[in-house]
Design a protein around this motif. Structure first.
Motif, PDB file in Angstrom:
ATOM      1  N   LEU A   1       0.819  -1.223   0.000  1.00 37.84           N
ATOM      2  CA  LEU A   1       0.000   0.000   0.000  1.00 37.84           C
ATOM      3  C   LEU A   1       0.851   1.270   0.000  1.00 37.84           C
ATOM      4  CD1 LEU A   1      -2.825  -1.188   2.421  1.00 37.84           C
ATOM      5  CD2 LEU A   1      -3.060  -0.686  -0.020  1.00 37.84           C
ATOM      6  N   ALA A   2       2.125   1.118   0.359  1.00 35.60           N
ATOM      7  CA  ALA A   2       3.019   2.292   0.383  1.00 35.60           C
ATOM      8  C   ALA A   2       3.746   2.466  -0.955  1.00 35.60           C
ATOM      9  CB  ALA A   2       4.018   2.133   1.526  1.00 35.60           C
ATOM     10  N   MET A   3       3.365   1.669  -1.963  1.00 31.53           N
ATOM     11  CA  MET A   3       4.122   1.684  -3.228  1.00 31.53           C
ATOM     12  C   MET A   3       3.504   2.580  -4.303  1.00 31.53           C
ATOM     13  SD  MET A   3       5.384  -2.273  -3.386  1.00 31.53           S
ATOM     14  CE  MET A   3       6.416  -2.241  -4.827  1.00 31.53           C
ATOM     15  N   GLY A   4       2.687   3.533  -3.912  1.00 36.30           N
ATOM     16  CA  GLY A   4       2.126   4.470  -4.889  1.00 36.30           C
ATOM     17  C   GLY A   4       1.130   3.829  -5.834  1.00 36.30           C
ATOM     18  N   LEU A   5       0.180   3.057  -5.259  1.00 36.48           N
ATOM     19  CA  LEU A   5      -0.807   2.344  -6.093  1.00 36.48           C
ATOM     20  C   LEU A   5      -1.913   3.273  -6.577  1.00 36.48           C
ATOM     21  CD1 LEU A   5      -1.409  -0.827  -3.862  1.00 36.48           C
ATOM     22  CD2 LEU A   5       0.261  -0.543  -5.717  1.00 36.48           C
ATOM     23  N   ASP A   6      -2.459   2.952  -7.762  1.00 34.17           N
ATOM     24  CA  ASP A   6      -3.667   3.632  -8.249  1.00 34.17           C
ATOM     25  C   ASP A   6      -4.913   2.833  -7.867  1.00 34.17           C
ATOM     26  OD1 ASP A   6      -2.379   5.801  -9.809  1.00 34.17           O
ATOM     27  OD2 ASP A   6      -1.530   4.092 -10.888  1.00 34.17           O
ATOM     28  N   GLY A   7      -4.765   1.509  -7.769  1.00 30.31           N
ATOM     29  CA  GLY A   7      -5.892   0.651  -7.421  1.00 30.31           C
ATOM     30  C   GLY A   7      -5.404  -0.541  -6.611  1.00 30.31           C
ATOM     31  N   PHE A   8      -6.314  -1.073  -5.761  1.00 31.50           N
ATOM     32  CA  PHE A   8      -5.946  -2.147  -4.828  1.00 31.50           C
ATOM     33  C   PHE A   8      -6.937  -3.299  -5.042  1.00 31.50           C
ATOM     34  CE2 PHE A   8      -6.179  -3.328  -0.041  1.00 31.50           C
ATOM     35  CZ  PHE A   8      -5.126  -4.229  -0.151  1.00 31.50           C
ATOM     36  N   VAL A   9      -6.444  -4.459  -5.467  1.00 29.61           N
ATOM     37  CA  VAL A   9      -7.304  -5.613  -5.743  1.00 29.61           C
ATOM     38  C   VAL A   9      -7.138  -6.649  -4.626  1.00 29.61           C
ATOM     39  CG1 VAL A   9      -7.687  -7.554  -7.327  1.00 29.61           C
ATOM     40  CG2 VAL A   9      -7.290  -5.251  -8.231  1.00 29.61           C
ATOM     41  N   ILE A  10      -8.268  -7.020  -4.011  1.00 26.93           N
ATOM     42  CA  ILE A  10      -8.236  -7.976  -2.889  1.00 26.93           C
ATOM     43  C   ILE A  10      -8.784  -9.318  -3.367  1.00 26.93           C
ATOM     44  CG2 ILE A  10      -9.097  -8.473  -0.567  1.00 26.93           C
ATOM     45  CD1 ILE A  10      -9.387  -5.375  -0.217  1.00 26.93           C
ATOM     46  N   ALA A  11      -7.892 -10.310  -3.409  1.00 25.48           N
ATOM     47  CA  ALA A  11      -8.289 -11.664  -3.830  1.00 25.48           C
ATOM     48  C   ALA A  11      -7.793 -12.682  -2.805  1.00 25.48           C
ATOM     49  CB  ALA A  11      -7.726 -11.971  -5.212  1.00 25.48           C
ATOM     50  N   ALA A  12      -7.607 -12.203  -1.574  1.00 24.52           N
ATOM     51  CA  ALA A  12      -7.189 -13.095  -0.480  1.00 24.52           C
ATOM     52  C   ALA A  12      -8.406 -13.884   0.013  1.00 24.52           C
ATOM     53  CB  ALA A  12      -6.591 -12.255   0.646  1.00 24.52           C
ATOM     54  N   ALA A  13      -8.180 -14.752   0.991  1.00 25.39           N
ATOM     55  CA  ALA A  13      -9.267 -15.555   1.566  1.00 25.39           C
ATOM     56  C   ALA A  13     -10.351 -14.630   2.128  1.00 25.39           C
ATOM     57  CB  ALA A  13      -8.704 -16.440   2.668  1.00 25.39           C
ATOM     58  N   THR A  14     -11.602 -15.095   2.076  1.00 21.83           N
ATOM     59  CA  THR A  14     -12.750 -14.295   2.526  1.00 21.83           C
ATOM     60  C   THR A  14     -12.549 -13.721   3.928  1.00 21.83           C
ATOM     61  OG1 THR A  14     -14.241 -15.577   1.132  1.00 21.83           O
ATOM     62  CG2 THR A  14     -15.229 -14.472   3.012  1.00 21.83           C
ATOM     63  N   SER A  15     -11.985 -14.516   4.832  1.00 21.12           N
ATOM     64  CA  SER A  15     -11.838 -14.072   6.220  1.00 21.12           C
ATOM     65  C   SER A  15     -10.929 -12.848   6.348  1.00 21.12           C
ATOM     66  CB  SER A  15     -11.294 -15.218   7.075  1.00 21.12           C
ATOM     67  OG  SER A  15     -10.127 -15.752   6.454  1.00 21.12           O
TER      68      SER A  15
END
Ligand SMILES: NC(=O)c1ccc[n+]([C@@H]2O[C@H](COP(=O)([O-])OP(=O)(O)OC[C@H]3O[C@@H](n4cnc5c(N)ncnc54)[C@H](O)[C@@H]3O)[C@@H](O)[C@H]2O)c1
Length: 333
Positions: A57-71
């Motif tokens: 998150l500290a790498m200068g992102l334009d978008g963040f995609v979450i595909a980790a486990a539901t929990s």
């Protein structure tokens, strides 16, 4: 644009490859709680690797995609909101209703766009069905049949953090039902069984399930699903109206064999996985997310949509466990 992705498992590795191939995406950065897995997926794609979510998150992102486990979704959405980065998160938002409601509250209190991954909203057939229902060409809809059959179950360790069959699997049918009809479910009566590997039952889950849903205009909806559909990955929806009918997912790759003489349809081969069945939809869905990131598109599937689909799944879970019909009013908004 630069997209960060957390979760390099089944769907995460697939989304990473899809993102890397999109014209709008210049760089994909991948992390996972199992760093080796993320590093391997990143290496295969020529993508970057981050050792953990905070570094990502500290790498200068334009978008963040979450595909980790539901929990992990609720916590990861919280981190994305705090960093003020547009978020795409796989369904469902959380494993339980309270967690889902808390995410909706946090997202709606802020201004960060959050797009939820119900890819059937981008599938050609479901979109055509939604348009046909809306323009009235099927007349009034009296019955819908919807099903999701996976060829084989996920690994045993997936089940305890999945939320259970209705919240994990049929939740796609519930979202598609709202998308296609534009209506809400008022009551459900559901059942389920564990006839395959015993670990489902050991975690209080089922591997096959069915439900009868009633919509607010008295349309009846029969939903079923299984983790053991030997004929192939089978996702369909039949919409039956007073003037006509439409079948989503009925083509040469449908995992069915006709019992009638001289019928050669479907020609085959049947789809084997959800990745095969929905590849164009996943590409369209992640393209839509890049448009959300660019500020040229409204969020096409919101956390509130995810909550409503989850409430239907929750009602089915209560119905199955208590062996009784459940009104959606019982399940908090
Ligand atoms: N839309 C769809 O068609 C679809 C299909 C499959 C899965 N899913 C959803 O995608 C999610 C992942 O499913 P999957 O089948 O890829 O599971 P998976 O078990 O194959 O992969 C999950 C990955 O998340 C990682 N992980 C878990 N907790 C983490 C955390 N706190 N931080 C970072 N990484 C973490 C694990 O190490 C693992 O690599 C689930 O929520 C599932 O419901 C959606």
């Amino acid at each position: 644009m630069r997209i960060g992705l957390v979760g390099a498992g089944r769907i995460g590795a697939f989304h990473a490859a899809t993102l890397a191939a999109l014209a709008a995406v210049e760089q994909v950065v991948i992390t996972d709680a199992a760093p080796d897995r993320a590093e391997m997926v990143a290496k295969d794609l020529g993508a970057e690797f981050a050792p953990d979510v905070d570094s990502l998150l500290a790498m200068g992102l334009d978008g963040f995609v979450i595909a980790a486990a539901t929990s992990a979704h609720a916590d990861l959405i919280g981190k994305g909101l705090a960093a003020r980065i547009p978020i795409f998160c796989e369904k469902p938002l959380a494993v339980d209703l309270a967690g889902t409601q808390a995410v909706v509250q946090a997202v709606e209190a802020g201004a960060v766009p959050v797009h939820i991954g119900f890819q059937r909203r981008f599938d050609f057939g479901y979109r055509k069905a939604a348009a046909a229902v809306k323009n009235g060409e099927l007349g009034y809809i009296h019955t819908i049949r919807a099903n999701t059959g996976d060829v084989s179950p996920p690994p045993a360790e997936y089940i305890p953090t999945s939320g259970g069959f209705f919240r994990d699997c049929n939740v796609h049918d519930f979202d598609a039902l709202r998308f296609v009809t534009g209506r809400e479910v008022v009551s459900v009566y559901a059942t389920g069984a564990n006839r395959g590997e015993a670990f489902f039952g050991e975690y209080g889950d089922v591997d096959s399930a069915a439900a009868l849903l009633t919509l607010d205009d008295n349309t009846f909806v029969l939903v079923n699903g299984t983790r053991y559909n030997g004929a192939g990955h089978d996702v369909r929806m039949e919409i039956l109206g007073s003037k006509g009918s439409l079948a989503v997912g009925l083509d040469d790759h449908t995992a069915l064999t006709s019992a009638e003489a001289e019928v050669t349809f479907p020609a085959g081969p049947a789809h084997g996985t959800f990745m095969e069945r929905f590849h164009p939809a996943y590409v369209a869905e992640l393209t839509a997310f890049t448009e959300v990131v660019a500020g040229t598109r409204e969020v096409p599937c919101t956390v509130r949509d995810a909550l409503e689909a989850f409430r239907i799944a929750e009602a089915c879970e209560i119905s199955r466990r208590e062996n009784r019909p459940v009104n959606l009013d019982e399940v908090g908004r």
